[in-house]
Design a protein around this motif. Structure first.
Motif, PDB file in Angstrom:
ATOM      1  N   ASN A 190      -3.802  13.386 -12.045  1.00 58.51           N
ATOM      2  CA  ASN A 190      -3.064  13.928 -10.911  1.00 58.51           C
ATOM      3  C   ASN A 190      -1.584  13.525 -11.013  1.00 58.51           C
ATOM      4  OD1 ASN A 190      -2.061  12.782  -8.092  1.00 58.51           O
ATOM      5  ND2 ASN A 190      -3.207  14.649  -7.751  1.00 58.51           N
ATOM      6  N   PRO A 191      -0.657  14.461 -10.794  1.00 54.93           N
ATOM      7  CA  PRO A 191       0.767  14.151 -10.971  1.00 54.93           C
ATOM      8  C   PRO A 191       1.241  12.937 -10.158  1.00 54.93           C
ATOM      9  CG  PRO A 191       0.465  16.489 -10.554  1.00 54.93           C
ATOM     10  CD  PRO A 191      -0.878  15.864 -10.405  1.00 54.93           C
ATOM     11  N   ARG A 192       0.816  12.848  -8.910  1.00 59.70           N
ATOM     12  CA  ARG A 192       1.301  11.747  -8.072  1.00 59.70           C
ATOM     13  C   ARG A 192       0.794  10.395  -8.590  1.00 59.70           C
ATOM     14  NH1 ARG A 192       3.662  11.201  -3.070  1.00 59.70           N
ATOM     15  NH2 ARG A 192       3.559  13.422  -2.668  1.00 59.70           N
ATOM     16  N   THR A 193      -0.480  10.361  -8.953  1.00 58.11           N
ATOM     17  CA  THR A 193      -1.058   9.115  -9.462  1.00 58.11           C
ATOM     18  C   THR A 193      -0.366   8.704 -10.766  1.00 58.11           C
ATOM     19  OG1 THR A 193      -3.143   9.956  -8.616  1.00 58.11           O
ATOM     20  CG2 THR A 193      -3.265   7.995  -9.985  1.00 58.11           C
ATOM     21  N   LEU A 194      -0.148   9.669 -11.642  1.00 59.98           N
ATOM     22  CA  LEU A 194       0.499   9.353 -12.921  1.00 59.98           C
ATOM     23  C   LEU A 194       1.941   8.912 -12.704  1.00 59.98           C
ATOM     24  CD1 LEU A 194      -0.752  12.162 -15.354  1.00 59.98           C
ATOM     25  CD2 LEU A 194      -1.548   9.795 -15.178  1.00 59.98           C
ATOM     26  N   PHE A 195       2.577   9.501 -11.698  1.00 60.64           N
ATOM     27  CA  PHE A 195       3.962   9.132 -11.404  1.00 60.64           C
ATOM     28  C   PHE A 195       4.023   7.723 -10.814  1.00 60.64           C
ATOM     29  CE2 PHE A 195       7.680   8.766  -8.746  1.00 60.64           C
ATOM     30  CZ  PHE A 195       8.686   9.390  -9.473  1.00 60.64           C
ATOM     31  N   GLU A 196       3.150   7.454  -9.859  1.00 56.78           N
ATOM     32  CA  GLU A 196       3.220   6.165  -9.153  1.00 56.78           C
ATOM     33  C   GLU A 196       2.743   5.003 -10.014  1.00 56.78           C
ATOM     34  OE1 GLU A 196       1.184   6.869  -5.472  1.00 56.78           O
ATOM     35  OE2 GLU A 196       2.919   7.924  -4.612  1.00 56.78           O
ATOM     36  N   ARG A 197       1.691   5.237 -10.785  1.00 55.05           N
ATOM     37  CA  ARG A 197       1.148   4.171 -11.643  1.00 55.05           C
ATOM     38  C   ARG A 197       0.952   4.696 -13.062  1.00 55.05           C
ATOM     39  NH1 ARG A 197       2.905   1.135  -8.823  1.00 55.05           N
ATOM     40  NH2 ARG A 197       1.972  -0.504  -7.562  1.00 55.05           N
ATOM     41  N   PRO A 198       2.046   4.896 -13.788  1.00 55.16           N
ATOM     42  CA  PRO A 198       1.911   5.432 -15.150  1.00 55.16           C
ATOM     43  C   PRO A 198       1.033   4.506 -15.997  1.00 55.16           C
ATOM     44  CG  PRO A 198       4.209   5.395 -14.450  1.00 55.16           C
ATOM     45  CD  PRO A 198       3.441   4.616 -13.433  1.00 55.16           C
TER      46      PRO A 198
ATOM     47  N   VAL B  20       4.523   7.333 -20.570  1.00 53.68           N
ATOM     48  CA  VAL B  20       4.411   8.148 -19.357  1.00 53.68           C
ATOM     49  C   VAL B  20       5.380   7.640 -18.288  1.00 53.68           C
ATOM     50  CG1 VAL B  20       2.839   8.870 -17.499  1.00 53.68           C
ATOM     51  CG2 VAL B  20       2.039   8.825 -19.852  1.00 53.68           C
ATOM     52  N   ALA B  21       5.549   6.320 -18.219  1.00 54.14           N
ATOM     53  CA  ALA B  21       6.467   5.742 -17.237  1.00 54.14           C
ATOM     54  C   ALA B  21       7.887   6.258 -17.447  1.00 54.14           C
ATOM     55  CB  ALA B  21       6.444   4.210 -17.340  1.00 54.14           C
ATOM     56  N   ALA B  22       8.303   6.296 -18.717  1.00 56.78           N
ATOM     57  CA  ALA B  22       9.659   6.758 -19.021  1.00 56.78           C
ATOM     58  C   ALA B  22       9.777   8.264 -18.815  1.00 56.78           C
ATOM     59  CB  ALA B  22      10.017   6.387 -20.462  1.00 56.78           C
ATOM     60  N   LEU B  23       8.770   9.009 -19.272  1.00 56.84           N
ATOM     61  CA  LEU B  23       8.832  10.467 -19.218  1.00 56.84           C
ATOM     62  C   LEU B  23       8.784  11.006 -17.785  1.00 56.84           C
ATOM     63  CD1 LEU B  23       8.621  13.006 -21.239  1.00 56.84           C
ATOM     64  CD2 LEU B  23       6.250  13.074 -20.498  1.00 56.84           C
ATOM     65  N   LEU B  24       7.840  10.505 -17.003  1.00 52.96           N
ATOM     66  CA  LEU B  24       7.638  11.069 -15.665  1.00 52.96           C
ATOM     67  C   LEU B  24       8.577  10.464 -14.630  1.00 52.96           C
ATOM     68  CD1 LEU B  24       3.849  11.454 -14.826  1.00 52.96           C
ATOM     69  CD2 LEU B  24       5.472  13.169 -15.594  1.00 52.96           C
ATOM     70  N   ALA B  25       8.694   9.141 -14.667  1.00 48.07           N
ATOM     71  CA  ALA B  25       9.371   8.461 -13.561  1.00 48.07           C
ATOM     72  C   ALA B  25      10.673   7.797 -13.981  1.00 48.07           C
ATOM     73  CB  ALA B  25       8.428   7.403 -12.972  1.00 48.07           C
ATOM     74  N   GLN B  26      11.007   7.877 -15.252  1.00 44.23           N
ATOM     75  CA  GLN B  26      12.173   7.156 -15.781  1.00 44.23           C
ATOM     76  C   GLN B  26      12.162   5.719 -15.282  1.00 44.23           C
ATOM     77  OE1 GLN B  26      15.013  10.074 -14.189  1.00 44.23           O
ATOM     78  NE2 GLN B  26      15.604  10.441 -16.316  1.00 44.23           N
ATOM     79  N   ALA B  27      10.968   5.135 -15.280  1.00 41.33           N
ATOM     80  CA  ALA B  27      10.809   3.786 -14.744  1.00 41.33           C
ATOM     81  C   ALA B  27      11.312   2.744 -15.744  1.00 41.33           C
ATOM     82  CB  ALA B  27       9.333   3.537 -14.436  1.00 41.33           C
ATOM     83  N   ASN B  28      11.564   1.539 -15.253  1.00 37.35           N
ATOM     84  CA  ASN B  28      11.950   0.431 -16.116  1.00 37.35           C
ATOM     85  C   ASN B  28      10.698  -0.167 -16.740  1.00 37.35           C
ATOM     86  OD1 ASN B  28      14.946   0.065 -15.291  1.00 37.35           O
ATOM     87  ND2 ASN B  28      13.855   0.114 -13.327  1.00 37.35           N
ATOM     88  N   VAL B  29      10.760  -0.417 -18.045  1.00 31.85           N
ATOM     89  CA  VAL B  29       9.636  -1.064 -18.723  1.00 31.85           C
ATOM     90  C   VAL B  29      10.149  -2.370 -19.320  1.00 31.85           C
ATOM     91  CG1 VAL B  29       7.940  -0.880 -20.576  1.00 31.85           C
ATOM     92  CG2 VAL B  29       8.532   1.146 -19.228  1.00 31.85           C
TER      93      VAL B  29
ATOM     94  N   LYS C 145       3.232  -5.855 -20.657  1.00 34.60           N
ATOM     95  CA  LYS C 145       4.475  -5.191 -20.249  1.00 34.60           C
ATOM     96  C   LYS C 145       4.398  -4.852 -18.766  1.00 34.60           C
ATOM     97  CE  LYS C 145       6.203  -3.224 -24.512  1.00 34.60           C
ATOM     98  NZ  LYS C 145       6.390  -2.006 -25.301  1.00 34.60           N
ATOM     99  N   VAL C 146       5.556  -4.793 -18.140  1.00 28.83           N
ATOM    100  CA  VAL C 146       5.610  -4.579 -16.694  1.00 28.83           C
ATOM    101  C   VAL C 146       6.439  -3.331 -16.407  1.00 28.83           C
ATOM    102  CG1 VAL C 146       6.651  -5.526 -14.590  1.00 28.83           C
ATOM    103  CG2 VAL C 146       5.250  -6.987 -16.059  1.00 28.83           C
ATOM    104  N   GLY C 147       5.964  -2.522 -15.484  1.00 27.46           N
ATOM    105  CA  GLY C 147       6.711  -1.343 -15.062  1.00 27.46           C
ATOM    106  C   GLY C 147       7.296  -1.542 -13.673  1.00 27.46           C
ATOM    107  N   ILE C 148       8.542  -1.118 -13.519  1.00 26.34           N
ATOM    108  CA  ILE C 148       9.183  -1.202 -12.198  1.00 26.34           C
ATOM    109  C   ILE C 148       9.884   0.128 -11.920  1.00 26.34           C
ATOM    110  CG2 ILE C 148      10.890  -2.405 -10.771  1.00 26.34           C
ATOM    111  CD1 ILE C 148      10.554  -4.832 -12.634  1.00 26.34           C
ATOM    112  N   HIS C 149       9.532   0.746 -10.821  1.00 24.50           N
ATOM    113  CA  HIS C 149      10.198   1.992 -10.453  1.00 24.50           C
ATOM    114  C   HIS C 149      11.637   1.712 -10.028  1.00 24.50           C
ATOM    115  CE1 HIS C 149       7.063   4.919 -10.819  1.00 24.50           C
ATOM    116  NE2 HIS C 149       6.217   4.222 -10.073  1.00 24.50           N
ATOM    117  N   ARG C 150      12.488   2.667 -10.319  1.00 24.14           N
ATOM    118  CA  ARG C 150      13.903   2.518  -9.945  1.00 24.14           C
ATOM    119  C   ARG C 150      14.075   2.275  -8.447  1.00 24.14           C
ATOM    120  NH1 ARG C 150      17.495   6.524 -13.378  1.00 24.14           N
ATOM    121  NH2 ARG C 150      16.719   5.930 -15.395  1.00 24.14           N
ATOM    122  N   GLN C 151      13.222   2.960  -7.685  1.00 25.08           N
ATOM    123  CA  GLN C 151      13.376   2.878  -6.233  1.00 25.08           C
ATOM    124  C   GLN C 151      12.741   1.617  -5.656  1.00 25.08           C
ATOM    125  OE1 GLN C 151      11.955   5.130  -8.056  1.00 25.08           O
ATOM    126  NE2 GLN C 151      10.058   5.958  -7.223  1.00 25.08           N
TER     127      GLN C 151
END
Ligand code: ADP
Ligand code: MG
Length: 346
Positions: free
Chosen positions: A241-249, A254-263, A279-285
């Protein structure tokens, strides 16, 4: 009694929304040549009836090849794809290319007759056996794709977005069960993209059509797709699901592609006070910024991104991207401390 007989003998498939209609199992495809290219590798996926599946990947990742495999223009060397339980026939097994329950709109409007008008391009898909019905169907599909006012225009004179609408109308007029779209928004100006997306959604809602579309830009399809299939070099990296993949890549790609998140590596995460062996993911927001003398980070750049400002934050080698909160007066060169509201481990 008749019902029982019907269910036993009728091959009429069951198109209930949400059931798996197309299923690929461990599909691989290699283009022969001096240097063979494996475009799709061991890929499993499914598309549900009445839903929109978006296949996302960088250019060259195998999206168009996968679409052609689903349509039956190419046959997988290993694995198989089934439509409604039946194996999709190999191109060598059929006279007319493509699966009869599907229609594909390829890139570049190859299927449109440039010098004919909109009406003829769409209506010519139907036979002449019932002229009244032909007219009625053509009118209806042109209306649902907002093309009626353009019916007498030549394709040659239309904008990219209008051509895309005609190509979709021509594909839909014979009421396929599945519509395959290859990069449908590429030639559509941003301002008209959303309207075309909404029209596609409306058709899906009204008709129960199943759509599989391909895109290299996730932002195009996040609002549209029920499911995302993300591929990289022919390999599936995520399906969900797009939202799930976006929120918890599920992985850094996937984190970089969908959410441009920090890894961050575990060591880098440690700088922020996060203990992890992965590794840890952090959303920009999820990064809150406070101006502070002798803070841990400094603001390397403030970039205008339209709806928000993007902040580039630095601590030595560690670079983070964040979003400037409205009303938080941060400038390039400021010394800051960070508060991390949320993070996840890969
Ligand atoms: P995408 O649609 O994601 O850009 P494609 O499916 O078109 O990717 O291509 C996947 C890979 O297969 C690429 O490396 C491409 O160069 C290669 N490829 C595509 N079509 C052919 C072909 N007809 N012959 C040889 N290689 C091809
Ligand atoms: Mg392609």
């Amino acid at each position: 009694m008749t019902d029982i007989i019907n269910t036993c003998t009728s091959p009429e498939p069951d198109y209930r929304k949400g059931r798996s209609l197309i299923e690929g199992k461990k599909v691989s495809y290699t283009f022969d040549g001096k240097e063979p290219v494996t475009a799709v590798r061991n890929l499993s996926f499914s598309a549900k009836a009445g839903q929109i599946l978006a296949i996302i990947g960088e250019s060259g990742s195998g999206k168009s090849t996968l679409l052609k495999l689903i349509y039956g223009l190419l046959g997988p060397q290993t694995g198989e794809i089934r439509y409604d339980g039946y194996k999709i026939p190999d191109p060598s097994e059929r006279l007319i290319p493509g699966h009869e329950a599907m229609r594909m709109v390829s890139q570049g409007f190859d299927d449109l007759n440039t010098y004919a008008n909109v009406w003829d391009n769409v209506s010519s898909q139907l036979s002449n056996t019932n002229v009244t019905l032909k007219e009625r169907h053509t009118k209806r599909i042109l209306k649902s794709l907002r093309l009626l006012h353009l019916q007498n225009q030549r394709i040659f004179d239309l904008s990219g977005g209008e051509k895309q609408r005609v190509a979709i109308a021509a594909a839909l007029i014979r009421q396929p069960k599945v519509l395959l779209l290859d990069e449908p928004f590429n030639q559509v100006d941003a301002a008209f993209r959303e309207m075309l997306q909404e029209d596609i959604l409306e058709i899906v809602r009204q008709t129960g059509l199943t759509v599989i579309m391909v895109s290299h830009d996730p932002t195009e399809v996040l609002a549209l797709a029920d499911q995302l299939l993300i591929i990289r070099k022919g390999v599936r990296v995520a399906l969900g699901n797009p939202r799930t993949l976006f929120e918890r890549p599920p992985n850094p790609y996937v984190a970089a592609l969908l959410a441009q998140a920090n890894v961050l590596t575990p060591e880098q995460a440690g700088i922020l006070g996060i203990t992890s062996i992965r590794k840890v993911g952090i959303h920009r927001q999820a990064i809150r910024i406070k101006k502070q003398k002798d803070g841990l980070f400094w603001v390397e750049a403030v970039r205008f991104r339209g709806f928000h400002n993007e902040l580039v934050l630095r601590n030595g080698e560690l670079e983070l991207r964040a979003i400037q909160e409205p009303g938080n007066p941060i400038e390039a060169g400021d010394s800051v401390n960070l508060q991390i509201d949320d993070y996840w481990e890969f």
